[in-house]
Design a protein around this motif. Structure first.
Motif, PDB file in Angstrom:
ATOM      1  N   GLU A  50       0.812  -1.135   0.103  1.00  0.00           N
ATOM      2  CA  GLU A  50       0.264   0.097   0.161  1.00  0.00           C
ATOM      3  C   GLU A  50       0.840   1.344   0.019  1.00  0.00           C
ATOM      4  O   GLU A  50       1.762   1.346   0.834  1.00  0.00           O
ATOM      5  N   GLN A  68       0.109   7.939   1.438  1.00  0.00           N
ATOM      6  CA  GLN A  68       0.152   9.437   0.683  1.00  0.00           C
ATOM      7  C   GLN A  68       0.957  10.219   1.504  1.00  0.00           C
ATOM      8  O   GLN A  68       1.581  11.300   1.221  1.00  0.00           O
ATOM      9  N   PRO A 118      -3.255   5.455  -5.033  1.00  0.00           N
ATOM     10  CA  PRO A 118      -4.334   6.263  -4.499  1.00  0.00           C
ATOM     11  C   PRO A 118      -4.022   7.701  -5.008  1.00  0.00           C
ATOM     12  O   PRO A 118      -2.882   8.441  -5.432  1.00  0.00           O
ATOM     13  N   THR A 131      -1.070  10.863  -4.310  1.00  0.00           N
ATOM     14  CA  THR A 131      -0.018  10.212  -3.820  1.00  0.00           C
ATOM     15  C   THR A 131       1.244  10.977  -4.156  1.00  0.00           C
ATOM     16  O   THR A 131       2.106  11.108  -3.052  1.00  0.00           O
TER      17      THR A 131
END
Length: 208
Positions: free
Chosen positions: A39, A42, A65, A68
Motif C-alpha cells: 500500500e 500518501q 491512490p 500520492t
C-alpha cells in the motif's frame, strides 16, 4: 537533516509509517524498491519537496491512490516498474508531476495504456512501458507529450503498429518494439518521426 540519498531497497518491509521521512526535507534521492510493500501511504512524501529521483518499483502495489504524488514538485525521475500486482492506475495518478523527465512503468501488468497518465508532463523525455501486456495503443497515444525522446514498449503483446501512434513525435529519437507479436506495420508509420535514429524491432512476426 542534510541527508540527500536514502536507500532502503530489498528489505522485507510490508508497511511503512506515514511520517517516516518527515525530517528528511533535503532528500533528493529515495530508493525503496524491491520490498514487499502493498500500500502506498500518501504521507510518505509530504516533506520531500526537494526530491529529484524516486525508486518505488518491484513492490506489491495494486493501485496508486489519488494524491500520492501531490507533494513532489521537483521530482524528475520516477521508477515505478515491477509491481506485477498493479491492477488500477487512476487517470490523475501522476498529474502533479509537472517536472517529470523520466517515467518507468515497466512490468506492471498494464493491459491498456492510458494517455491521461502523462497529461500534465510537458517536460517528459523518456517513457518506458516494457514487459506489460499491452495489445494495442490508442491513436495519437503520445500526442500530449510531444517532447518525448525515447519510448520503450518491448516485451508487450502489440500486434499492429499504426501511423497515428507516433505521428506527433517529431523529437522521437529512440523506439524499442522488440519482442512483441507485431505482424503489420503501416508504410508511413515513421514519416513524421523525422528525428528517429534508433529502432529496435527484434522478435516480432513481420515477414517483410
Amino acid at each position: 537533516t542534510n541527508l540527500q540519498t536514502l536507500e532502503i531497497r530489498n528489505n522485507p518491509y510490508t508497511l511503512l509509517p506515514g511520517g517516516l521521512f518527515r525530517s528528511q526535507t533535503n532528500l533528493s534521492t529515495l530508493i525503496m524498491d524491491g520490498c514487499r510493500i502493498s500500500e502506498v501511504n500518501q504521507n510518505w512524501f509530504i516533506p520531500l519537496v526537494n526530491l529529484y529521483t524516486l525508486y518505488i518499483g518491484n513492490n506489491l502495489f495494486t493501485t496508486v491512490p489519488a494524491g500520492t504524488f501531490n507533494n513532489l514538485p521537483t521530482l524528475f525521475n520516477l521508477m515505478f516498474g515491477g509491481n506485477s500486482l498493479l491492477v488500477n492506475i487512476p487517470d490523475d495518478a501522476f498529474r502533479p508531476l509537472t517536472n517529470l523527465y523520466y517515467l518507468d512503468l515497466s512490468a506492471n501488468n498494464i493491459k491498456e495504456y492510458n494517455p491521461r497518465w502523462v497529461d500534465n508532463m510537458p517536460n517528459l523525455q523518456s517513457l518506458y512501458l516494457s514487459f506489460n501486456i499491452i495489445e494495442d495503443l490508442p491513436d495519437f497515444a503520445f500526442a500530449n507529450v510531444a517532447n518525448l525522446w525515447s519510448i520503450g514498449l518491448w516485451g508487450n503483446q502489440l500486434k499492429t503498429i499504426r501511423r497515428d501512434y507516433f505521428g506527433s513525435l517529431t523529437n522521437l529519437y529512440y523506439l524499442d518494439l522488440d519482442d512483441n507479436v507485431i505482424n503489420a506495420v503501416e508504410r508511413t508509420i515513421f514519416d513524421a518521426a523525422l528525428g528517429l535514429q534508433v529502432l529496435y524491432f527484434y522478435g516480432n512476426l513481420c515477414s517483410s
